[in-house]
Design an enzyme around this catalytic site. Structure first.
Site, PDB file in Angstrom:
ATOM      1  N   GLU A  55      -7.519   2.760  -6.923  1.00  0.00           N
ATOM      2  CA  GLU A  55      -8.429   2.416  -5.826  1.00  0.00           C
ATOM      3  C   GLU A  55      -9.871   2.717  -6.337  1.00  0.00           C
ATOM      4  O   GLU A  55     -10.110   3.162  -7.242  1.00  0.00           O
ATOM      5  CB  GLU A  55      -8.015   3.838  -4.728  1.00  0.00           C
ATOM      6  N   ARG A  61       0.923  -1.079  -0.092  1.00  0.00           N
ATOM      7  CA  ARG A  61      -0.010  -0.099   0.105  1.00  0.00           C
ATOM      8  C   ARG A  61       0.904   1.338  -0.031  1.00  0.00           C
ATOM      9  O   ARG A  61       2.207   1.299   0.633  1.00  0.00           O
ATOM     10  CB  ARG A  61      -0.878   0.009   1.158  1.00  0.00           C
ATOM     11  N   HIS A  62       0.333   2.402  -0.547  1.00  0.00           N
ATOM     12  CA  HIS A  62       1.273   3.435  -0.739  1.00  0.00           C
ATOM     13  C   HIS A  62       1.552   4.269   0.800  1.00  0.00           C
ATOM     14  O   HIS A  62       0.669   3.751   1.635  1.00  0.00           O
ATOM     15  CB  HIS A  62       0.310   4.660  -1.348  1.00  0.00           C
ATOM     16  N   THR A  81      -0.817   9.952   3.303  1.00  0.00           N
ATOM     17  CA  THR A  81      -1.080  11.459   2.614  1.00  0.00           C
ATOM     18  C   THR A  81      -1.842  11.891   3.900  1.00  0.00           C
ATOM     19  O   THR A  81      -2.283  11.383   4.808  1.00  0.00           O
ATOM     20  CB  THR A  81      -2.240  11.032   1.354  1.00  0.00           C
TER      21      THR A  81
END
Length: 207
Positions: free
Chosen positions: A74, A7-8, A11
């Site tokens: 997403e 997963r990134h 943010t």
């Protein structure tokens, strides 16, 4: 074959608990600073086209070629994107969606089942191609929704969708082989991983 499903990084929307979906939100300053280079160096990483995924892949795997896969985006949360649950607690559309166990379509967005089918079809194609090419490793960097969809459908041991949400900048190390994948499309979950400075320091300290 080993598969990393990641997963990134974090943010501002993650910190504020806002629905990101297909808004192209970059990593926050703190999110970028928390990341560290991974402890292995793949030659290629398959990434979502979203900026936050590509930025994360660049820091974790600076020498890898990034192959953008549009289907790894997403879920599209439609009119919910950019807002959090507190801001929508009196929104009738949001209340109806929550009442459906988040299974109905988001207004102007996707239905969860359609998103899961999309994510899993793209993932399965990447696994098929990697196995056919005789690759020993497959690295995919996308989103929390991608992880939950794929893990619920293909991973062993079996768990429910929301139980598979991995940490930012992390996810799962999995294993499969041509015979197992051809027979029942399953993967064995070997470990949870995370590539932040704090997580790597704890790992090196044996915590």
């Amino acid at each position: 074959m080993n598969i990393y499903l990641l997963r990134h990084g974090t943010t501002d929307y993650n910190t504020q608990h806002r629905y990101q979906g297909q808004r192209d939100i970059p990593l926050s300053t703190a999110g970028r600073q928390a990341l560290c280079r991974a402890d292995f160096d793949p030659d290629v990483v398959f990434v979502s086209p979203m900026t936050r995924a590509r930025q994360t892949a660049h820091i974790l795997f600076p020498d890898a070629e990034q192959v953008v896969v549009p289907g790894l985006r997403e879920m599209d949360f439609g009119t919910f994107e950019g807002r959090n649950y507190v801001e929508m607690e009196n929104d009738p559309d949001y209340r109806a969606w929550v009442a459906s166990n988040c299974e109905s379509a988001c207004p102007d967005g996707e239905r969860k089942d359609d998103f899961c089918d999309r994510s899993c079809a793209v993932f399965a194609k990447l696994v098929d191609d990697a196995l056919a090419a005789g690759r020993r490793q497959l690295v995919i960097l996308a989103h929390g929704g991608t992880q939950m969809s794929v893990m619920e459908r293909f991973a062993l041991p079996r768990k429910e969708y929301h139980d598979w949400l991995g940490p930012n900048a992390g996810g799962y190390l999995l294993e499969t082989d041509p015979e197992t994948w051809a027979k029942d499309h399953t993967m064995r979950c070997l470990a949870k991983v995370q590539y932040t400075k704090d997580a790597m320091a704890k790992r090196e300290a044996g915590c």
